[in-house]
Structures are given as structure tokens and as C-alpha cells.
Scaffold this active site. Structure first.
Site, PDB file in Angstrom:
ATOM      1  N   ASN A  44       0.870  -1.180   0.000  1.00 33.69           N
ATOM      2  CA  ASN A  44       0.000   0.000   0.000  1.00 33.69           C
ATOM      3  C   ASN A  44       0.908   1.230   0.000  1.00 33.69           C
ATOM      4  OD1 ASN A  44      -1.808   2.051   0.532  1.00 33.69           O
ATOM      5  ND2 ASN A  44      -2.204   1.427   2.661  1.00 33.69           N
ATOM      6  N   LYS A  80       0.085   4.281  -0.230  1.00 37.53           N
ATOM      7  CA  LYS A  80      -0.543   5.486   0.340  1.00 37.53           C
ATOM      8  C   LYS A  80      -0.328   6.669  -0.629  1.00 37.53           C
ATOM      9  CE  LYS A  80       0.104   3.358   4.764  1.00 37.53           C
ATOM     10  NZ  LYS A  80       0.272   3.460   6.199  1.00 37.53           N
ATOM     11  N   HIS A  90      -9.303   1.519   5.455  1.00 35.34           N
ATOM     12  CA  HIS A  90      -7.973   1.675   6.060  1.00 35.34           C
ATOM     13  C   HIS A  90      -8.092   2.649   7.237  1.00 35.34           C
ATOM     14  CE1 HIS A  90      -3.819   2.804   6.687  1.00 35.34           C
ATOM     15  NE2 HIS A  90      -3.490   1.687   6.071  1.00 35.34           N
ATOM     16  N   GLU A 131      -6.337   5.023   8.190  1.00 35.48           N
ATOM     17  CA  GLU A 131      -6.094   6.434   7.867  1.00 35.48           C
ATOM     18  C   GLU A 131      -7.350   7.072   7.280  1.00 35.48           C
ATOM     19  OE1 GLU A 131      -2.530   5.673   5.647  1.00 35.48           O
ATOM     20  OE2 GLU A 131      -1.545   5.158   7.528  1.00 35.48           O
ATOM     21  N   GLU A 151      -4.727  -4.418  11.171  1.00 39.09           N
ATOM     22  CA  GLU A 151      -3.678  -3.408  11.264  1.00 39.09           C
ATOM     23  C   GLU A 151      -3.863  -2.605  12.540  1.00 39.09           C
ATOM     24  OE1 GLU A 151      -2.120  -2.511   7.033  1.00 39.09           O
ATOM     25  OE2 GLU A 151      -3.769  -1.152   7.442  1.00 39.09           O
ATOM     26  N   GLY A 191       3.128   2.637  10.596  1.00 37.50           N
ATOM     27  CA  GLY A 191       4.063   3.722  10.317  1.00 37.50           C
ATOM     28  C   GLY A 191       4.830   4.179  11.535  1.00 37.50           C
ATOM     29  N   SER A 194       4.016  -1.722  10.177  1.00 37.51           N
ATOM     30  CA  SER A 194       5.485  -1.742  10.264  1.00 37.51           C
ATOM     31  C   SER A 194       6.112  -3.092   9.921  1.00 37.51           C
ATOM     32  CB  SER A 194       5.948  -1.269  11.647  1.00 37.51           C
ATOM     33  OG  SER A 194       5.516   0.058  11.870  1.00 37.51           O
TER      34      SER A 194
HETATM   35  P1  PGA Z   1       3.238   0.527   7.427  1.00 37.81           P
HETATM   36  O1  PGA Z   1       1.734   0.699   6.879  1.00 37.81           O
HETATM   37  O2  PGA Z   1       3.743  -0.780   6.912  1.00 37.81           O
HETATM   38  O3  PGA Z   1       3.984   1.711   6.891  1.00 37.81           O
HETATM   39  O4  PGA Z   1       3.133   0.545   8.927  1.00 37.81           O
HETATM   40  C1  PGA Z   1       0.855  -0.381   6.814  1.00 37.81           C
HETATM   41  C2  PGA Z   1      -0.500   0.074   6.335  1.00 37.81           C
HETATM   42  O5  PGA Z   1      -0.977   1.119   6.792  1.00 37.81           O
HETATM   43  O6  PGA Z   1      -1.142  -0.579   5.482  1.00 37.81           O
END
Ligand code: PGA
Length: 257
Positions: free
Chosen positions: A9, A11, A97, A99, A169, A175, A215
Site C-alpha cells: 500500500n 498510500k 484503512h 487512515e 492493522e 508507520g 510496520s
Molecule cells: P506501514 O503501513 O507498513 O507503513 O506501517 C501499513 C498500512 O498502513 O497498510
């Protein structure tokens, strides 16, 4: 048996050129090393979907959108519909997601509607669930995730959900560099599967892929992917560079069963 998936992903990251290089490198890797155990998915920003489809012509790398609108068409300025995604060869869509839930204010009702639209449009949905740090600290994490699943899946029949992929997640691990421990991931994945089995059937619970996200990187992927209820990863940061994404595909191929 559940599909095993390594999904990147991006983003809101990468230029057209960087995106092109990343899709081309991933595609070249899977063409040269046909994968037996894992499927590779890439979710670029909307503007790069068409080139991503073009640079993965055999479909060995599947392309996903990071979001879509739940309506067919109409006055929804700035939005993209399921049929627009299908028309250009997008196969999957990430839904809910954290976010989008947290920063962009997506409601449970909207996520449910998007899931319905994706399933009825033959777009494979990757439904994201996951708790905040305070829920984890207060021991409310199972209840929280169960609530997200119940509201997203309300009213669907088991047959309708056969193409569903769920991504667990934990928000505190996205992140942040902090990962759920393999045991924490396994515990929640087993809980999600048990919940699916309790509403539907054990067969469906076995068939639904449950990916871990938060992460994931080459240094920690092996241990996480080795957990029996982890069917792969939804990866952000480490999926935006060819070397680390390809390394994660290799780890997935060797560990996921
Ligand atoms: P990340 O993001 O691997 O940067 O923590 C995962 C995600 O939000 O899908």
C-alpha cells in the site's frame, strides 16, 4: 485454504516515475521467479493505477485501489467508482484503512456500503480493521475489532464473502516502527477467524485471508508470516522501495503456507 498475499500500500507516496520503476521491478521479479505460494498485490495512488496495470500485463502482480466511493456514479466531486476501477483493470480495493477512518472521517456505515459495492462489482475487497493504542492498553482490543467486523459484514451471506481479504492493522503499529509481536498478531488473527466461524462457517473462516499490517519489514516479516493464522501482509513503508518489497515477497513465498 486461505490465499496468501503480499500487498503493498503506497498510500500518497511515489512519483509516476518511481511508481513505474517499482511496478516494473516487482513484475520482473515475479515473471522470473513464478510464485507458487503467494499472490502479489500493489495498491498505488489513483493516478498511477492505469500505468500499474499496464506494467503488470500478465496479471501476476494484481493491482488494487486504496479506496473507492460506494455509489454507482453521480455528483460526488473528487470520488472514483467501482466501475471506473474495473474498467481500467483494477482487481482489488482496500476498504476502511485506518487512515481513512481516522483522518478522513469514514464511518462504519460507509465502510459497510463500500464493501457491499466492491463485492457486487467483483472487486476483491481488502477490509482493514484494527484498534487504537488506548483500546489495546485497556484490554478492549478484541471487542473493538469484533465491533468493526460486525458492522462491516452485517447482512452478507457467507457465499458473498468468499473473496474477502481482511487486514488486521493495529493503529499503534502503522508507520510507527512498532510492530505487534508475532504472538499478538497470531492471537488477533485467530480471534478474527473464530469470529467469522461463529457467524458463518468454519470452512469460510479457513478460506478468508487475514493479513497483518503495521510496520512489516524484511527484518520482522519472517516471524510474523510464520504464525499459523497470518496469511500475509499489507505493507506500507517497506513496500515503497523495490529492494524491500521484493525481499518481502521472497520471505512470503518461503514462509507462508
Ligand atoms: P506501514 O503501513 O507498513 O507503513 O506501517 C501499513 C498500512 O498502513 O497498510
Amino acid at each position: 485454504m486461505a490465499r496468501k498475499v503480499i500487498a503493498g500500500n503506497w498510500k500518497m507516496n511515489l512519483s509516476q516515475k518511481e511508481g513505474e520503476e517499482l511496478v516494473k521491478a516487482s513484475n520482473a521479479f515475479v515473471e522470473a521467479n513464478p510464485l507458487v505460494h503467494v499472490e502479489v498485490v500493489i495498491a498505488p495512488p489513483y493516478l498511477q493505477l492505469q500505468q500499474a496495470v499496464k506494467y503488470s500485463p500478465t496479471g501476476r502482480v494484481s493491482i488494487a485501489a486504496q479506496n473507492m466511493n460506494e455509489n454507482d456514479n453521480g455528483a460526488f466531486t473528487g470520488e472514483i467508482s467501482a466501475s471506473m476501477l474495473k474498467e481500467i483493470g483494477v482487481e482489488l480495493v482496500i476498504i476502511g484503512h485506518s487512515e481513512r477512518r481516522e483522518i478522513l472521517g469514514e464511518s462504519d456505515a460507509q465502510i459497510h456500503a463500500k464493501l457491499k459495492k466492491a463485492l457486487r462489482s467483483n472487486l476483491y475487497p481488502i477490509l482493514c480493521v484494527g484498534e487504537k493504542l488506548e483500546d489495546r492498553k485497556s484490554g478492549n482490543h478484541f471487542k473493538f475489532v469484533q465491533g468493526q467486523l460486525e458492522s462491516a459484514l452485517e447482512g452478507f451471506s457467507g457465499d458473498e464473502l468468499s473473496s474477502l481479504v481482511i487486514a488486521y492493522e493495529p493503529i499503534w503499529a502503522i508507520g510507527t516502527g512498532e510492530t505487534a509481536s508475532p504472538a499478538q498478531a497470531q492471537e488477533m488473527h485467530a480471534f478474527i477467524r473464530k469470529h467469522i466461524a461463529s457467524i458463518y462457517t468454519a470452512t469460510l473462516a479457513d478460506e478468508i485471508s487475514v493479513l497483518y499490517g503495521g510496520s512489516v519489514k524484511p527484518e520482522n516479516a519472517k516471524e510474523i508470516f510464520a504464525q499459523p493464522d497470518v496469511d500475509g501482509g499489507l505493507i506500507g513503508g517497506a513496500a515503497t522501495k523495490p529492494e524491500s518489497f521484493i525481499e518481502l515477497i521472497k520471505i512470503g513465498e518461503s514462509v507462508l503456507r
